[in-house]
Design an enzyme around this catalytic site. Structure first.
Site, mmCIF file in Angstrom:
data_model
loop_
_atom_site.group_PDB
_atom_site.id
_atom_site.type_symbol
_atom_site.label_atom_id
_atom_site.label_comp_id
_atom_site.label_asym_id
_atom_site.label_seq_id
_atom_site.Cartn_x
_atom_site.Cartn_y
_atom_site.Cartn_z
ATOM 1 N N CYS A 24 0.843 -1.206 0.000
ATOM 2 C CA CYS A 24 0.000 0.000 0.000
ATOM 3 C C CYS A 24 0.875 1.251 0.000
ATOM 4 O O CYS A 24 0.610 2.210 -0.734
ATOM 5 C CB CYS A 24 -0.906 0.003 1.230
ATOM 6 S SG CYS A 24 -2.034 -1.404 1.365
ATOM 7 N N ASP B 30 33.755 20.150 19.414
ATOM 8 C CA ASP B 30 34.116 21.550 19.559
ATOM 9 C C ASP B 30 34.328 21.830 21.048
ATOM 10 O O ASP B 30 33.912 21.032 21.898
ATOM 11 C CB ASP B 30 33.002 22.426 18.979
ATOM 12 C CG ASP B 30 33.312 23.902 19.121
ATOM 13 O OD1 ASP B 30 34.472 24.286 18.855
ATOM 14 O OD2 ASP B 30 32.416 24.663 19.513
ATOM 15 N N ASP C 32 28.505 23.785 18.097
ATOM 16 C CA ASP C 32 27.377 24.704 18.272
ATOM 17 C C ASP C 32 27.561 26.068 17.623
ATOM 18 O O ASP C 32 26.679 26.923 17.737
ATOM 19 C CB ASP C 32 27.111 24.910 19.762
ATOM 20 C CG ASP C 32 28.134 25.837 20.413
ATOM 21 O OD1 ASP C 32 29.309 25.814 19.988
ATOM 22 O OD2 ASP C 32 27.751 26.590 21.323
ATOM 23 N N ASP D 146 31.462 25.774 13.184
ATOM 24 C CA ASP D 146 31.231 24.327 13.163
ATOM 25 C C ASP D 146 30.276 23.902 12.058
ATOM 26 O O ASP D 146 30.177 22.710 11.748
ATOM 27 C CB ASP D 146 30.653 23.858 14.512
ATOM 28 C CG ASP D 146 31.586 24.140 15.671
ATOM 29 O OD1 ASP D 146 32.794 23.908 15.509
ATOM 30 O OD2 ASP D 146 31.105 24.596 16.721
#
Length: 726
Positions: free
Chosen positions: A38, A443, A623, A627
């Site tokens: 389906c 980081d 963050d 990055d």
């Protein structure tokens, strides 16, 4: 336009969401989806339309998400495509879907009850037929019992078989097949053959087998419904929370409207105990907020007039008046829902395998059933009734339900489990990729550390100097000035402050020149170096300068998380744009042996490429803007929710809270989910390797086939629920 189309528009168009890129999004709940075939038919039909960019149907939740470019009114055409395929659909509104699910459950229970009642009674009749031969019983009594069986079975099959018959008929009307077609064929063939035997005074009828077959199929269908209800996605939970009504002020009069009708600048009245339905600003009132759903923080947060609030915050203590900044669709919860939907419906490798198998299902299963019938009839020389039963058994036992459930249920449960722990997965294939990660790049600022400098030598600062420096710092948004101000707890001096951009702050106090900023600008004196710390310097008339030293504190569980990752065998690398001596200090503090500082975004990306060229599978955790390229290029990318928008948008996973523990949870859940997926695939392969040859060999009855098919589906579903314990 026809009346029906106009009605369709009125039902569908209000649920179309248009994003900032001009793309339109619609979520529909699709009825009658019972197998991977389906899904394949629906998605193939939609992707044939050139304006549709994305269409994915989730087997577990029956939720179809469509993205297209062009006009919002194309929703009408999408609705018609589904109707032409024989599938009913409604806008995916949590309340409407809940009502429909309740109706479906009641219908299945009614059919199950009728089938169970018929099965119990027909077994009483059949017991005499099984335990007594025709010579003892007599042909007349045997025919009489056969007629009683027919009078019980035929109405019961006609009524209770509707879940299968209706679905099969809708499929055949649209010139396609689905899982219910072979089931319906099997039921009809068994019943028809029994009627033939009844009319011709045959020795054997199979009314009892047909009713029991239907009974066990309905048990499987109902248990499948219960499993899907338990596996409703976390996005559905969020949608349910954001449905309902809200009180707004219109011309200073309170009115009740639907939450989905909230627009920018609407003034909302939020009572204690209510969720904030849209991002906004508090205009009046003060209260405590439970922000755990959005931030992952468990402690309530005090908020008052002027503070920003996000949808999903829970107002705990007092009424608030809030001005909406955006609609619920574009607010925090709306964004979380879209992330969840994208993750739950991404096509990982195992999903693609299941889809390919589904495409082959219909022709292969019908060919096998026909081959079994003709083989036993022509080569085995058995009666056509027995050969027909074997063919019907093959039709039933080869249903690919278990294969269709093997991946989606695990994916939905894993993503939902992570979301409830403050981890939002943006792509379903992340769970698969996590299983192959061997290297993690981290980081420093905002990832291993809090991203907020902390004054470390405040005990060495004279109180009067501290007070004057803090009074200067209060006039700056510089991170170090803000950190100094946070560390000071006394009263401030009112100063007229001037800022020299790039150098610092200055003010006049008691005919003295106060300065706070770079050492070279504050004083001419030679001061000691502090290579592992950040600093700002304060002086009065350039004399007796005082150094304020700062460090970015580690996240509270950074050492534990790094140690755990090392124990699991991951290669850890710290890459930062910060000064090498500071990077070295942080790396040594947490136990990372490989580190490098003073790197540009391009430098970081080159490091990533080098690792990937060596065959490493890399996860990036960061963050900041620098990055973003590495986050976009890594196999798996993770960003804290405190990161900037560019980083969060580039990341495939976003986690809330101030701890790094979500990294461990993410990796563990990803690896466990893939282990469960492999187990599910193995179970379905073993099932088919055993069941199909036995059915072809004639060792399995239709009744046993129905039980086996239901058990195989339930087995993979129950196994999938183990991911919640990850």
């Amino acid at each position: 336009m026809t009346d029906r189309s106009t009605q369709t528009l009125s039902k569908v168009i209000p649920y179309v969401h248009t994003d900032d890129h001009g793309l339109h999004h619609l979520a529909l709940a699709v009825e009658g989806v019972h197998c991977a075939g389906c899904i394949q038919k629906i998605e193939t039909a939609l992707h044939k339309e050139t304006y549709i960019q994305h269409a994915r149907l989730n087997f577990s939740t029956r939720r179809l998400n469509i993205t297209w470019k062009g006009l919002p009114q194309s929703a009408d055409q999408i609705y018609d495509i589904l109707s032409a395929l024989g599938y009913k659909s409604i806008p995916f509104d949590s309340l409407s879907v809940a009502r429909h699910n309740e109706k479906e459950a009641k219908f299945l229970l009614l059919c199950l009850g009728v089938a169970g009642f018929a099965a119990g009674n027909i077994m009483l009749v059949s017991f005499a037929l099984w335990t007594t031969d025709a010579a003892t019983m007599g042909v007349a009594m045997r025919d009489f019992l056969h007629w009683i069986s027919a009078l019980i079975a035929i109405p019961a099959i006609t009524f209770a078989g509707r879940p299968f018959f209706n679905s099969a008929w809708q499929a055949l009307k649209s010139r396609r097949t689905n899982m219910d077609v072979p089931i319906s064929v099997g039921l009809i063939l068994t019943t028809s053959m029994s009627l033939f035997e009844l009319v011709t005074h045959g020795e054997h009828t199979y009314f009892d087998s047909a009713v029991m077959l239907m009974f066990f199929l309905l048990i499987g269908r109902y248990l499948d419904y219960l499993a899907r209800a338990s596996a409703r996605s976390a996005a559905d939970d969020l949608l349910g929370m954001m449905s309902g009504t809200v009180t707004v002020l219109v011309d200073n009069q309170p009115q009740t409207i639907l939450i989905r009708d909230i627009q920018e600048n609407h003034v909302l009245l939020i009572a204690a105990g209510e969720y904030i339905p849209a991002d906004g600003i508090i205009m009046a009132g003060a209260s405590e907020m439970d922000t755990s759903l959005v931030t992952g923080e468990s402690l309530p947060c005090a908020m008052s007039s002027g503070d920003s609030v996000a949808s999903g915050y829970l107002n705990l203590s007092a009424p608030l008046t809030i001005r909406a900044l955006r609609s619920p669709e574009d607010s925090q919860i709306g964004n979380m829902i879209r992330l969840m939907e994208k993750a739950e419906q991404s096509q990982a490798r195992y999903v693609r395998i299941a889809d390919k198998v589904a495409r082959l299902y219909t022709p292969v299963v019908h060919f096998l059933a026909l081959l079994a019938f003709l083989g036993w009839l022509g080569v085995g020389h058995i009666p056509w009734q027995d050969a027909l039963l074997i063919g019907a058994t093959v039709l039933i036992i080869t249903c690919p339900c278990a294969l269709a459930l093997a991946v989606p249920v695990v994916q939905v449960l894993a993503v939902g489990t992570l979301m409830k722990r403050g981890i939002m997965v943006r792509s379903g294939d992340v769970l698969e990729k996590l299983d192959h990660i061997d290297t993690i790049i981290m980081d420093k600022t905002g990832t291993l550390t809090q991203g907020a400098p902390v004054l470390i030598n405040h005990y060495d600062i004279p109180p009067d100097i501290f007070r004057l420096a803090a009074s200067l710092a209060a006039h700056s948004r510089h991170p170090l000035s803000q950190a100094l101000l946070r560390a000071y707890s006394g009263d401030l001096v009112e100063l007229s402050v001037d800022e020299d951009p790039g150098h610092g702050l200055r003010a006049s106090f008691n005919d003295s020149d106060l300065r706070l900023g770079r050492r070279s600008w504050v004083t001419k004196q030679i001061l000691p170096e502090h290579p592992d710390s950040m600093e700002i310097v304060f002086s009065i008339d350039g004399n007796n300068p005082v150094i304020f030293l700062f460090r970015d504190s580690l996240r509270e569980d950074a050492n534990t998380v790094i140690a755990t990752l090392k124990d699991k065998g991951y290669r850890l690398i710290l890459l930062s744009g910060d000064r090498p001596d500071i990077v070295k200090t942080i790396a040594r503090a947490v136990g990372i042996e490989e580190y490098e500082g003073n790197l540009s975004p391009a430098d970081k990306y080159k490091k990533l490429e080098s690792l990937q060229q060596q065959g490493h599978k890399v996860m990036m955790v960061g963050d900041g803007i620098n990055d973003a390229p590495v986050l976009a290029g890594a196999e798996v990318s993770v960003s804290p929710a405190s990161g900037i928008d560019i980083a969060r948008n580039a990341a495939s996973v976003v986690f809330n809270g101030s701890r790094l523990q979500p990294l461990i949870t993410l990796i563990h859940t990803g690896r466990r989910s893939q282990a469960i997926v492999r187990q599910n695939f193995l179970m379905t392969i073993i099932y088919n390797l055993i069941a199909i040859p036995l059915a072809l060999a004639g060792y399995v009855t239709p009744l046993i086939a129905a039980v086996a098919m239901s058990v195989s589906s339930l087995a993979v579903t129950i196994n999938a629920f183990r991911v919640r314990g990850a």
